[in-house]
Design a protein around this motif. Structure first.
Motif: not given
Length: 321
Positions: A73-82
């Motif tokens: 999840f921590s990588a997902i939000v970074r990749a999503a620009g959130i």
């Protein structure tokens, strides 16, 4: 059902918690089994639709392969620009190792894995022991609040008496106390959330976070093959039998069974947010469209249609576990 276009509305969590989206996205065994690019697109879309509460509690089982849903999840939000101020993070704190392992140590490890320095919501796991010191627990939680490590906290599947007791101790310790009670709630599991003991809890300002609203997928698909949650009252066979009836009602309303489950739980006056898992962009958008089902059908008619599916009536003590 049309593609959701409206922003998901928000409600206050308890009396001292944040404004949370009425739909919250869980992650139990979700991100571990999704293509990373798909997960990024789904979480980005969730935020764009107005969902701001994400549950990243880790449900690892000793002896089983480790899970990394919170790390992902921590990588997902970074990749999503959130950005971190665009979402609220909810994590679990487990009571089995407490107090030998402090809540602070648990929380710091969880936050390290999730790539953040605080949790907006911390939810205490089930009470599975008789020697838990609720006064000490409340004091430790108040300290975590004062230190800014948690914004607020709640409990998962506690009895109504335990919730009210820990709230009293928390107030004495200078904390607002629990802001949410996470409870199993669905068209088939109603005895605890709709009972009088929890009505008193809600009257004191505690909100409900509805969980297991599709009985691990049984009510959405009729059956599942993966691990799902506990079966209080031993009524899962009844729920399996109710699934096709629910599907028939959903068809009459031009909705999916999943949408009907979500819409139903939102009819409870004390529900601040409904927790569900989604493993694809389409599933996310379909579930968000439950808001349209509720608006179109109306709470009174929806509850009337669902009434015959109450499977745990007289099988579960409304007081809770």
């Amino acid at each position: 059902m049309s593609m959701p276009t409206k922003s998901v509305p928000h409600r206050r969590l308890g009396t001292a918690g944040p404004e949370v989206s009425v739909l919250s996205l869980g992650s139990w065994h979700i991100y571990d089994r999704m293509d990373f690019h798909d997960a990024v697109a789904m979480v980005r879309r969730a935020v764009d639709l107005g969902i701001n509460l994400f549950d990243v509690g880790v449900y690892g089982i000793p002896g089983e392969p480790p899970v990394f849903t919170d790390v992902l999840f921590s990588a997902i939000v970074r990749a999503a620009g959130i950005e971190r101020d665009e979402y609220l993070l909810s994590t679990k704190l487990w009571l089995e190792p407490y107090p030998e392992q402090s809540l602070r140590e648990q929380l710091e490890r969880a936050m390290f894995r999730a790539g953040t320095d605080h949790a907006d919501v911390a939810v205490l796991g089930d009470i599975r022991r008789d020697d838990l010191d609720l006064r000490a627990l409340a004091g430790d939680l108040a300290e975590l609040e004062r230190d800014g490590l948690i914004g607020c906290w709640g409990v998962n599947n506690w009895s109504a008496t335990a919730v009210r007791t820990v709230r009293e101790h928390a107030v004495e310790a200078g904390s607002p106390g629990p802001q949410l009670a996470q409870l199993k709630y669905s068209p088939c599991r109603r005895s605890i959330p709709d009972g009088e003991p929890f009505a008193r809890v809600f009257a004191e300002g505690v909100s409900m976070q509805a969980s297991d609203v599709m009985e691990g997928g049984i009510l959405a698909r009729g059956k599942v093959s993966r691990q799902i949650g506990r079966d209080p009252g031993g009524v899962r066979d009844r729920i399996v039998q109710a699934a096709p009836v629910l599907a028939g009602i959903a068809e009459e309303l031009e909705a999916t069974p999943a949408q009907l489950c979500i819409a139903y739980t939102l009819t409870h006056p004390s529900v601040a947010t409904v927790l569900f898992g989604a493993s694809s962009l389409r599933q996310l958008e379909d579930n968000v469209a439950a808001l349209e089902v509720l608006e179109k059908t109306g709470a009174e008619r929806l509850r009337s249609l669902i009434e015959p599916l109450w499977a745990d009536r007289d099988a579960v003590d409304p007081e809770g576990p």
